[in-house]
Design a protein around this motif. Structure first.
Motif, PDB file in Angstrom:
ATOM      1  N   ARG A  56      -8.074  27.507 -47.481  1.00 30.67           N
ATOM      2  CA  ARG A  56      -8.854  26.003 -47.316  1.00 30.67           C
ATOM      3  C   ARG A  56      -7.434  25.126 -47.304  1.00 30.67           C
ATOM      4  O   ARG A  56      -6.953  24.970 -48.366  1.00 30.67           O
ATOM      5  CB  ARG A  56      -9.708  26.056 -48.470  1.00 30.67           C
ATOM      6  CG  ARG A  56     -10.550  24.502 -48.605  1.00 30.67           C
ATOM      7  CD  ARG A  56     -11.051  24.538 -49.761  1.00 30.67           C
ATOM      8  NE  ARG A  56     -11.803  23.058 -49.915  1.00 30.67           N
ATOM      9  CZ  ARG A  56     -11.359  22.262 -50.598  1.00 30.67           C
ATOM     10  NH1 ARG A  56     -10.444  22.290 -51.214  1.00 30.67           N
ATOM     11  NH2 ARG A  56     -11.937  21.062 -50.811  1.00 30.67           N
ATOM     12  N   ALA A  57      -7.723  24.609 -46.025  1.00 29.66           N
ATOM     13  CA  ALA A  57      -6.515  23.556 -46.019  1.00 29.66           C
ATOM     14  C   ALA A  57      -5.077  24.020 -46.258  1.00 29.66           C
ATOM     15  O   ALA A  57      -4.474  23.179 -46.918  1.00 29.66           O
ATOM     16  CB  ALA A  57      -7.089  22.470 -46.546  1.00 29.66           C
ATOM     17  N   VAL A  93      -3.607  34.149 -54.558  1.00 28.88           N
ATOM     18  CA  VAL A  93      -2.107  34.099 -54.231  1.00 28.88           C
ATOM     19  C   VAL A  93      -1.822  32.540 -53.947  1.00 28.88           C
ATOM     20  O   VAL A  93      -2.405  31.852 -53.370  1.00 28.88           O
ATOM     21  CB  VAL A  93      -1.989  34.767 -52.731  1.00 28.88           C
ATOM     22  CG1 VAL A  93      -0.545  34.539 -52.429  1.00 28.88           C
ATOM     23  CG2 VAL A  93      -2.337  36.443 -52.861  1.00 28.88           C
ATOM     24  N   ASP A  94      -0.788  32.026 -54.910  1.00 30.54           N
ATOM     25  CA  ASP A  94      -0.222  30.880 -54.775  1.00 30.54           C
ATOM     26  C   ASP A  94       1.381  30.911 -54.781  1.00 30.54           C
ATOM     27  O   ASP A  94       1.619  31.833 -55.815  1.00 30.54           O
ATOM     28  CB  ASP A  94      -0.917  29.830 -55.629  1.00 30.54           C
ATOM     29  CG  ASP A  94      -0.552  28.527 -55.223  1.00 30.54           C
ATOM     30  OD1 ASP A  94      -1.437  27.903 -54.450  1.00 30.54           O
ATOM     31  OD2 ASP A  94       0.379  27.880 -55.577  1.00 30.54           O
ATOM     32  N   SER A  95       2.033  30.179 -54.363  1.00 29.11           N
ATOM     33  CA  SER A  95       3.355  30.397 -54.258  1.00 29.11           C
ATOM     34  C   SER A  95       4.141  29.348 -55.353  1.00 29.11           C
ATOM     35  O   SER A  95       5.159  29.614 -55.681  1.00 29.11           O
ATOM     36  CB  SER A  95       3.956  29.908 -52.949  1.00 29.11           C
ATOM     37  OG  SER A  95       3.779  28.471 -52.750  1.00 29.11           O
ATOM     38  N   SER A 154      -4.557  29.000 -52.917  1.00 26.03           N
ATOM     39  CA  SER A 154      -5.457  28.512 -53.443  1.00 26.03           C
ATOM     40  C   SER A 154      -5.346  27.177 -53.997  1.00 26.03           C
ATOM     41  O   SER A 154      -6.332  26.326 -54.172  1.00 26.03           O
ATOM     42  CB  SER A 154      -6.139  29.620 -54.586  1.00 26.03           C
ATOM     43  OG  SER A 154      -7.076  29.171 -55.306  1.00 26.03           O
ATOM     44  N   GLY A 155      -4.086  26.905 -54.392  1.00 26.14           N
ATOM     45  CA  GLY A 155      -3.866  25.564 -55.056  1.00 26.14           C
ATOM     46  C   GLY A 155      -4.618  25.556 -56.482  1.00 26.14           C
ATOM     47  O   GLY A 155      -4.422  26.293 -57.213  1.00 26.14           O
ATOM     48  N   ALA A 156      -5.557  24.332 -56.527  1.00 23.32           N
ATOM     49  CA  ALA A 156      -6.505  24.312 -57.992  1.00 23.32           C
ATOM     50  C   ALA A 156      -7.634  25.489 -58.062  1.00 23.32           C
ATOM     51  O   ALA A 156      -8.560  25.030 -58.719  1.00 23.32           O
ATOM     52  CB  ALA A 156      -6.762  22.769 -57.640  1.00 23.32           C
ATOM     53  N   GLY A 157      -7.608  26.308 -57.067  1.00 24.16           N
ATOM     54  CA  GLY A 157      -8.646  27.364 -57.283  1.00 24.16           C
ATOM     55  C   GLY A 157      -9.770  27.158 -56.063  1.00 24.16           C
ATOM     56  O   GLY A 157     -10.976  27.780 -56.383  1.00 24.16           O
ATOM     57  N   PHE A 158      -9.396  26.457 -55.113  1.00 26.38           N
ATOM     58  CA  PHE A 158     -10.582  26.334 -54.138  1.00 26.38           C
ATOM     59  C   PHE A 158     -10.194  27.269 -52.682  1.00 26.38           C
ATOM     60  O   PHE A 158      -9.243  27.093 -52.435  1.00 26.38           O
ATOM     61  CB  PHE A 158     -10.780  24.844 -53.617  1.00 26.38           C
ATOM     62  CG  PHE A 158     -10.943  23.899 -54.688  1.00 26.38           C
ATOM     63  CD1 PHE A 158     -11.871  23.825 -55.805  1.00 26.38           C
ATOM     64  CD2 PHE A 158      -9.755  22.788 -55.173  1.00 26.38           C
ATOM     65  CE1 PHE A 158     -11.802  23.372 -56.822  1.00 26.38           C
ATOM     66  CE2 PHE A 158     -10.159  21.957 -56.220  1.00 26.38           C
ATOM     67  CZ  PHE A 158     -11.212  22.322 -56.982  1.00 26.38           C
ATOM     68  N   LEU A 212      -1.896  35.655 -58.448  1.00 27.89           N
ATOM     69  CA  LEU A 212      -0.894  36.435 -58.352  1.00 27.89           C
ATOM     70  C   LEU A 212       0.284  35.258 -57.745  1.00 27.89           C
ATOM     71  O   LEU A 212      -0.045  34.556 -56.667  1.00 27.89           O
ATOM     72  CB  LEU A 212      -0.726  37.413 -57.115  1.00 27.89           C
ATOM     73  CG  LEU A 212      -1.697  38.514 -57.660  1.00 27.89           C
ATOM     74  CD1 LEU A 212      -1.648  39.528 -56.405  1.00 27.89           C
ATOM     75  CD2 LEU A 212      -1.020  39.383 -58.917  1.00 27.89           C
ATOM     76  N   HIS A 213       1.554  35.040 -58.467  1.00 26.29           N
ATOM     77  CA  HIS A 213       2.666  34.241 -58.133  1.00 26.29           C
ATOM     78  C   HIS A 213       3.494  34.773 -57.057  1.00 26.29           C
ATOM     79  O   HIS A 213       4.037  35.874 -57.146  1.00 26.29           O
ATOM     80  CB  HIS A 213       3.509  33.586 -59.361  1.00 26.29           C
ATOM     81  CG  HIS A 213       4.634  32.959 -58.913  1.00 26.29           C
ATOM     82  ND1 HIS A 213       5.944  33.189 -59.386  1.00 26.29           N
ATOM     83  CD2 HIS A 213       4.857  31.983 -57.962  1.00 26.29           C
ATOM     84  CE1 HIS A 213       6.846  32.334 -58.822  1.00 26.29           C
ATOM     85  NE2 HIS A 213       5.813  31.264 -57.957  1.00 26.29           N
ATOM     86  N   GLY A 214       3.493  34.167 -55.842  1.00 32.35           N
ATOM     87  CA  GLY A 214       4.222  34.590 -54.636  1.00 32.35           C
ATOM     88  C   GLY A 214       4.087  34.094 -53.394  1.00 32.35           C
ATOM     89  O   GLY A 214       3.033  33.326 -53.292  1.00 32.35           O
ATOM     90  N   ARG A 215       4.800  34.458 -52.326  1.00 28.10           N
ATOM     91  CA  ARG A 215       4.668  34.013 -50.959  1.00 28.10           C
ATOM     92  C   ARG A 215       3.686  35.222 -50.341  1.00 28.10           C
ATOM     93  O   ARG A 215       4.034  36.344 -50.487  1.00 28.10           O
ATOM     94  CB  ARG A 215       5.879  34.048 -50.220  1.00 28.10           C
ATOM     95  CG  ARG A 215       6.823  33.092 -50.755  1.00 28.10           C
ATOM     96  CD  ARG A 215       6.561  31.640 -50.458  1.00 28.10           C
ATOM     97  NE  ARG A 215       6.847  31.130 -48.930  1.00 28.10           N
ATOM     98  CZ  ARG A 215       7.877  30.731 -48.480  1.00 28.10           C
ATOM     99  NH1 ARG A 215       8.971  30.641 -49.342  1.00 28.10           N
ATOM    100  NH2 ARG A 215       7.834  30.404 -47.209  1.00 28.10           N
ATOM    101  N   ALA A 216       2.803  34.587 -49.531  1.00 27.35           N
ATOM    102  CA  ALA A 216       1.887  35.641 -48.854  1.00 27.35           C
ATOM    103  C   ALA A 216       2.526  36.557 -48.187  1.00 27.35           C
ATOM    104  O   ALA A 216       2.037  37.760 -47.912  1.00 27.35           O
ATOM    105  CB  ALA A 216       0.872  34.723 -48.028  1.00 27.35           C
TER     106      ALA A 216
END
Length: 242
Positions: A149-150, A101-103, A80-84, A126-130
């Motif tokens: 997204r991107a 989910v973001d790493s 998601s990055g900054a929530g997008f 959640l912090h982690g790899r997909a």
């Protein structure tokens, strides 16, 4: 509400998305926090108000033009990055139960702070790899709608995202330029992961802010046990025939 907010609101209303004063204030706070945190960490290369609203907020909400979010309860946003697009969608459709989910843990900290500032409930970051998280029973084959997204090419993205989608659920891949080449390269991975391309929608952002494509993929069955492969493998060795 200033003139620009009126335009933003009216443009979305023309697409069937009605924002109230509270929601407009949430978007204003979102922009403020994005700019503030971006001074400490790299969240986005776009910080000016109007481009943020069109290229991030409006762009995120375009998913609702093609998926009936009123029929969606659970949404997962991968990378998601900054929530997008998940946070703008949550603002516009408060009933959504959102999992992000973001790493990168710094981005998770930002998203937790942002959710608190916006007063959002039922948002879990959640912090982690997909590839790792999709192995968890509580997340695997669970979500009505999964989006990204991107993040990566579709051939890779399928392995990141489809394992989170429940049977008969939807994966929506949000892309920029024409994805025809990506779609062709992703045929094998779609078949392997029980995905079926349903639609490809093309749109133009308002105020000449760019071209976008949204790929709608149906999940036709549960994720095969061997997927996703170990973290890092999908990027290094994208699924391909032979």
């Amino acid at each position: 509400m200033d003139t620009f907010e009126q335009l933003f609101r009216a443009t979305l209303a023309s697409q069937g998305i009605e924002l109230n004063e509270r929601q407009l204030e949430q978007f204003a706070v979102y922009h403020r926090e994005l700019v503030s945190w971006n001074e400490k960490m790299n969240l986005t290369g776009i910080t000016e108000r109007e481009p943020v609203y069109w290229k991030h907020f409006y762009d995120s909400l375009t998913l609702a033009f093609y998926v009936d979010l009123k029929e969606v309860r659970t949404l997962a946003d991968i990378g998601s990055g900054a929530g997008f697009p998940s946070i703008p969608l949550k603002i516009a459709f408060p009933h959504l139960k959102v999992t992000i989910v973001d790493s990168l843990n710094k981005r998770i900290q930002f998203l937790n702070h942002l959710s608190a500032e916006l007063g959002l409930e039922e948002v879990e970051a959640l912090h982690g790899r997909a590839e790792d998280l999709a192995r968890q029973h509580s997340l695997r084959d669970q979500f009505d709608l999964v989006t990204a997204r991107a993040v990566a090419r579709l051939q890779v993205l399928n392995e990141f995202c489809l394992p989170f989608v429940r049977k008969d659920g939807t994966f929506a891949a949000m892309k920029g330029s024409d994805p025809a080449e990506e779609i062709e390269a992703a045929t094998f991975s779609l078949n392997e992961l029980n995905g079926r391309l349903k639609d490809v929608h093309r749109l133009e952002l308002p105020m000449e802010q760019g071209e976008r494509h949204i790929l709608i993929i149906d999940k036709t069955g549960k994720t095969p046990a061997k997927y996703p492969r170990p973290a890092g493998t999908p990027l290094k060795k994208p699924l391909a025939r032979g």
